[in-house]
Write an enzyme that holds these catalytic residues in place. Structure first.
Site, PDB file in Angstrom:
ATOM      1  CG  ASN A  34      -1.373   1.473   1.567  1.00 38.42           C
ATOM      2  OD1 ASN A  34      -1.832   2.142   0.835  1.00 38.42           O
ATOM      3  ND2 ASN A  34      -2.327   1.344   2.185  1.00 38.42           N
ATOM      4  CE  LYS A  84       0.004   3.321   4.812  1.00 34.42           C
ATOM      5  NZ  LYS A  84      -0.014   3.138   6.537  1.00 34.42           N
ATOM      6  CG  HIS A 127      -5.824   1.875   5.238  1.00 36.84           C
ATOM      7  ND1 HIS A 127      -5.318   3.185   5.759  1.00 36.84           N
ATOM      8  CD2 HIS A 127      -4.458   1.307   4.959  1.00 36.84           C
ATOM      9  CE1 HIS A 127      -4.338   2.234   6.398  1.00 36.84           C
ATOM     10  NE2 HIS A 127      -3.667   1.599   5.327  1.00 36.84           N
ATOM     11  CD  GLU A 143      -3.315   4.961   6.940  1.00 37.08           C
ATOM     12  OE1 GLU A 143      -3.097   5.616   5.377  1.00 37.08           O
ATOM     13  OE2 GLU A 143      -2.272   5.584   6.940  1.00 37.08           O
ATOM     14  CD  GLU A 159      -3.430  -2.603   6.852  1.00 36.85           C
ATOM     15  OE1 GLU A 159      -2.682  -2.763   6.989  1.00 36.85           O
ATOM     16  OE2 GLU A 159      -4.103  -1.464   6.796  1.00 36.85           O
ATOM     17  N   GLY A 209       2.410   1.787  10.827  1.00 37.52           N
ATOM     18  CA  GLY A 209       3.355   3.354  11.017  1.00 37.52           C
ATOM     19  C   GLY A 209       4.017   3.778  12.011  1.00 37.52           C
ATOM     20  CB  SER A 235       4.809  -2.290  12.137  1.00 37.85           C
ATOM     21  OG  SER A 235       4.924  -0.353  12.766  1.00 37.85           O
TER      22      SER A 235
HETATM   23  P1  PGA Z   1       2.298  -0.338   7.639  1.00 39.91           P
HETATM   24  O1  PGA Z   1       1.910  -0.024   7.013  1.00 39.91           O
HETATM   25  O2  PGA Z   1       3.377  -1.438   7.554  1.00 39.91           O
HETATM   26  O3  PGA Z   1       3.547   1.285   7.210  1.00 39.91           O
HETATM   27  O4  PGA Z   1       2.229   0.249   9.335  1.00 39.91           O
HETATM   28  C1  PGA Z   1       0.580  -1.009   7.214  1.00 39.91           C
HETATM   29  C2  PGA Z   1      -0.527  -0.127   6.125  1.00 39.91           C
HETATM   30  O5  PGA Z   1      -1.627   0.784   6.688  1.00 39.91           O
HETATM   31  O6  PGA Z   1      -1.399  -0.802   5.492  1.00 39.91           O
END
Ligand code: PGA
Length: 255
Positions: free
Chosen positions: A9, A11, A94, A96, A166, A172, A213
């Site tokens: 992803n 983003k 997601h 976010e 997630e 993140g 992460s």
């Molecule tokens: P990350 O993000 O691997 O940077 O923690 C995962 C995601 O949001 O899909």
């Protein structure tokens, strides 16, 4: 039986030129590792160029979001049919998008149905916040999100989609769930909820990813877990070295 998947992803990262360069590097690095499904999900504007780079390769593309309507007065949005030919997967719900763009279980459900109808494979995201986790609400919350996303979806359709657990506190932050914790929720809550809704046999066919992460150091332990079928990768998917190592590590674990 369930094929492992490493989905990147990206983003809101990478200009068109940067996305093309990363897609080319990824193609060179992992095009032949066919025991793992490899998916890259760039921003909308990068999709045509990335799809062109990956045409004829073994690496699939995905979008990061989508509207449920076929077309209409929805400024700034992209419809399922617009993604056809550019993407085979689409990330939906997601955290976010839920957090910053007011997506709800109801809109995620509408999008999931629309994606399936359009022949796109949804990667539906669910996961609890730190506060919910600390209050001991993880199981009920995540199970509720799964039920919300799958409302009205048939047993046949559910086997075509991918679920991604997630935990928001792991995204993140550099603080991944332990492999055991992740497996407990992927199996004991996400897959268990699918089993309650559709029966055990159907649930065994649905891929459940973990995200939050993940990186080239922890991926082997995560992928060794029986109920985790892949990863939705944020930061570590933005560099070819770490992404390719995660694909290789997964192939080794499944060998
Ligand atoms: P990350 O993000 O691997 O940077 O923690 C995962 C995601 O949001 O899909």
């Amino acid at each position: 039986m369930r094929k492992p998947m490493m989905a990147g992803n990206w983003k809101m990262n990478k200009t068109i030129d940067e996305a093309v360069a990363l897609a080319q590097d990824i193609k060179h690095a992992v095009n032949d590792i066919n025991s793992v499904d490899r998916v890259v999900c760039p921003p909308f504007v990068d999709l045509p160029a990335v799809a062109e780079v990956l045409k004829g390769s073994n690496i699939a593309t995905g979008a990061q979001n989508m509207h449920w309507a076929a077309n209409g007065a929805y400024t700034g949005e992209v419809s399922p049919s617009m993604l056809k030919g550019l993407a085979t997967y689409v990330i939906l719900g997601h955290s976010e998008r839920r957090q910053y763009f007011a997506e709800t279980d109801e809109t995620v459900n509408k999008k999931t149905k629309a994606a399936l109808e359009a022949g796109l494979t949804p990667i539906v995201c669910i996961g609890e916040s730190l506060e919910q986790n600390e209050r001991g609400e993880t199981q009920s919350f995540v199970s509720g999100q799964v039920r919300g996303a799958l409302d009205g979806i048939s047993a046949e359709q559910v086997q075509q989609l991918v679920l991604a657990y997630e935990p928001i506190w792991a995204i993140g932050t550099g603080r991944a769930a332990t492999a055991q914790q992740a497996n407990d929720i992927c199996g004991g809550v996400v897959r268990a909820t699918v089993a309650e809704l559709y029966g055990k046999a159907v649930a065994e066919n649905v891929r459940v990813l973990y995200g939050g992460s993940t990186n080239d150091k922890n991926i082997r332990e995560i992928m060794a877990q029986p109920d985790i079928d892949g990863a939705l990768i944020g930061g570590a998917a933005l560099k070819v070295e770490s992404y390719a190592e995660m694909v290789r590590g997964t192939a080794e674990v499944y060998a």
